[in-house]
Structure formats: structure tokens, C-alpha cells
Design a protein around this motif. Structure first.
Motif, short mmCIF file in Angstrom:
data_model
loop_
_atom_site.label_atom_id
_atom_site.label_comp_id
_atom_site.label_asym_id
_atom_site.label_seq_id
_atom_site.Cartn_x
_atom_site.Cartn_y
_atom_site.Cartn_z
N LEU A 29 0.82 -1.22 0.00
CA LEU A 29 0.00 0.00 0.00
C LEU A 29 0.85 1.27 0.00
O LEU A 29 0.33 2.35 0.27
CB LEU A 29 -0.92 0.01 1.23
CG LEU A 29 -1.81 -1.21 1.42
CD1 LEU A 29 -2.69 -1.03 2.65
CD2 LEU A 29 -2.66 -1.48 0.19
N ALA A 30 2.12 1.15 -0.32
CA ALA A 30 3.04 2.29 -0.24
C ALA A 30 2.52 3.54 -0.95
O ALA A 30 2.69 4.65 -0.45
CB ALA A 30 4.40 1.90 -0.82
N HIS A 31 1.88 3.39 -2.07
CA HIS A 31 1.45 4.54 -2.88
C HIS A 31 -0.01 4.94 -2.62
O HIS A 31 -0.51 5.87 -3.27
CB HIS A 31 1.63 4.23 -4.37
CG HIS A 31 3.04 3.92 -4.75
ND1 HIS A 31 4.01 4.88 -4.94
CD2 HIS A 31 3.67 2.73 -4.94
CE1 HIS A 31 5.16 4.31 -5.26
NE2 HIS A 31 4.98 3.01 -5.26
N TRP A 32 -0.67 4.29 -1.71
CA TRP A 32 -2.08 4.57 -1.46
C TRP A 32 -2.29 5.83 -0.62
O TRP A 32 -1.43 6.21 0.17
CB TRP A 32 -2.73 3.39 -0.75
CG TRP A 32 -3.18 2.32 -1.70
CD1 TRP A 32 -2.59 1.97 -2.87
CD2 TRP A 32 -4.31 1.46 -1.55
NE1 TRP A 32 -3.27 0.94 -3.46
CE2 TRP A 32 -4.33 0.60 -2.67
CE3 TRP A 32 -5.29 1.32 -0.58
CZ2 TRP A 32 -5.31 -0.37 -2.85
CZ3 TRP A 32 -6.27 0.35 -0.75
CH2 TRP A 32 -6.28 -0.49 -1.88
N THR A 33 -3.45 6.44 -0.82
CA THR A 33 -3.86 7.60 -0.02
C THR A 33 -4.96 7.16 0.95
O THR A 33 -5.48 6.04 0.85
CB THR A 33 -4.42 8.71 -0.92
OG1 THR A 33 -5.64 8.24 -1.54
CG2 THR A 33 -3.41 9.10 -2.01
#
Length: 244
Positions: A170-174
Motif C-alpha cells: 500500500l506504499a502509494h495509497w492515499t
């Protein structure tokens, strides 16, 4: 495994999956020999159900490690059981500090009042390190938006001081991505979220927060402490998100 070899594995995996979605990264990581044997470490907290659902879809027999500090909210313990059953997770491992160690170190269960770092180490960090023995890496819910120390977070990284990888699908999730995923998949929310707890840890060290406040403001209120010690960067504890 030598550190340079492990770092190269992380770099290879990041290059391989750089443009993949979170679900794709997770699904492939659970089967890629370069990633090795992985476990998901979950607090069954406010956002944990996202990764738990992804794992249940991709590979439901993935080991899921849940740390019962024996100071958790009753709601968390019930939620853990209900979510595990609902999602069909086949290998949930509930770990705790041994009774002998607790009796020796914290017989009155008041260590958290005197030394929160020592309490977290006793009840969370040390048991987790033991549970991770034999695994090549573990899956976390960390995200780039959670602070400057995570602004360049990759999907795969080397865990400091070990020969294990950390996988961050989920590194790039907001925050909106998280809410949307939960809504679209009709995932159950932790019951304490509706009571003003956007970040949920042990009962003695967690308080509700006012709307609009930092979600972590309710963790160890009145102290500078913001981290239990599970995640370390450059020898220092760093902020976690609500999916501890």
C-alpha cells in the motif's frame, strides 16, 4: 544472507513490480521466489482489514501474525476473530509474551505507566521478532503519505538489522484509496472507529481524538512517543499509520 545480496533482491523486486497495483504486488510477492516465505503482520486495527482482505483473495493460507499484548480492547479481540472467520483466513497466529516473562518483568501490569517503550518491547517487539523467525520477510501496511520518513517508500525494502524483507503493497495509497477499497468490498470497520478512535492500540495507551486531529494523537497522549518500536529506520523508531 549477506546484506548486499538482500538489498539486490529488494532492488530486483522493486524494478519487477514498480508499475503494478497494490493487489498485484501483494499477489505476486506471495508467490515470487525472490520474495521468499512471507507473513502478514496485522494489528486488526482501523485500516488492517484492507490488507487482510487482499491476502484472503490472493492466498488465504498466508500466515497472519496478530500480537495480543493482553492489554488490547475487547472490541479488537472480537473484531480479530470475526474478520478472520469472515475472510476465510486459514493461518492466523496469535502470539503473546510468555507468562513467565510477564510475571518476571511486569507482574502488576503497570509497566506501561512507568516506561511505555519497555512495555511495548516486552509485549510487542520481542514476541514479534520471535514469531518472524523462519520467514524471509513480512507484509506491512505502511504508506508514503504517513510522513516524511516514508515519502520515498518502496514496495520492497530491507528490514534494518535483520536478513528479512519488508513488503509494503500500500506504499502509494492515499487515505481515500483505503476508504474506497473498504466501501467497494463492503469490509467491516473496527467498532471503535465510530467511537472516535482512528488509530487503535492497547487500551491503557489509546484515547479517542477530536474530528480533524492527527489520527495518531490518541496514541500515548501527553507523551512524545508515537511508535511502538516495530518499525525502525536508521536506528530510530518512526511513525506508523493506523495499520500497525
Amino acid at each position: 544472507m549477506p546484506l548486499n545480496e538482500l538489498s539486490q533482491r529488494a532492488a530486483t523486486l522493486n524494478a519487477r513490480y514498480r508499475h503494478h497495483s497494490a493487489t498485484s504486488v501483494l499477489s505476486h510477492a506471495l508467490r515470487d521466489p525472490e520474495a521468499g516465505q512471507l507473513a502478514l503482520v496485522s494489528s486488526f486495527g482501523a485500516e488492517s482489514v484492507v490488507l487482510l482482505h487482499m491476502v484472503a483473495v490472493a492466498k488465504p493460507d498466508t500466515p497472519v501474525i496478530f500480537i495480543d499484548t493482553q492489554m488490547l480492547f475487547t472490541e479488537t479481540l472480537i473484531y480479530q476473530q470475526e474478520v478472520s472467520e469472515r475472510l476465510g483466513l486459514r493461518d492466523v497466529r496469535v502470539i503473546r509474551a510468555s507468562d513467565k516473562v510477564l510475571e518476571t518483568t511486569d507482574p502488576t501490569q503497570t509497566l506501561h505507566r512507568r516506561d511505555t517503550d519497555a512495555c511495548c518491547a516486552l509485549r510487542k517487539t520481542v514476541p514479534l521478532q520471535g514469531a518472524l523467525q523462519g520467514f524471509d520477510g513480512w507484509i506491512t501496511g505502511r504508506k508514503r503519505f504517513q510522513g516524511v520518513t516514508r515519502a520515498a517508500l518502496d514496495f520492497f525494502e530491507v528490514e534494518e538489522g535483520t536478513n528479512r524483507l519488508k513488503v509494503n503493497p500500500l506504499a502509494h495509497w492515499t487515505r481515500q484509496d483505503i476508504r474506497t477499497y473498504m466501501e467497494e468490498n463492503r469490509l467491516p470497520k473496527h467498532p471503535l472507529v465510530a467511537q472516535g478512535y482512528p488509530s487503535i492500540g492497547c487500551q491503557p495507551c489509546t484515547s479517542p481524538v477530536a474530528p480533524g486531529d492527527d489520527p495518531r494523537a490518541g496514541r500515548w497522549p501527553g507523551q512524545e512517543k508515537t511508535e511502538c518500536g516495530i518499525h525502525v529506520v536508521d536506528g530510530k523508531m518512526v511513525r506508523k499509520g493506523v495499520n500497525a
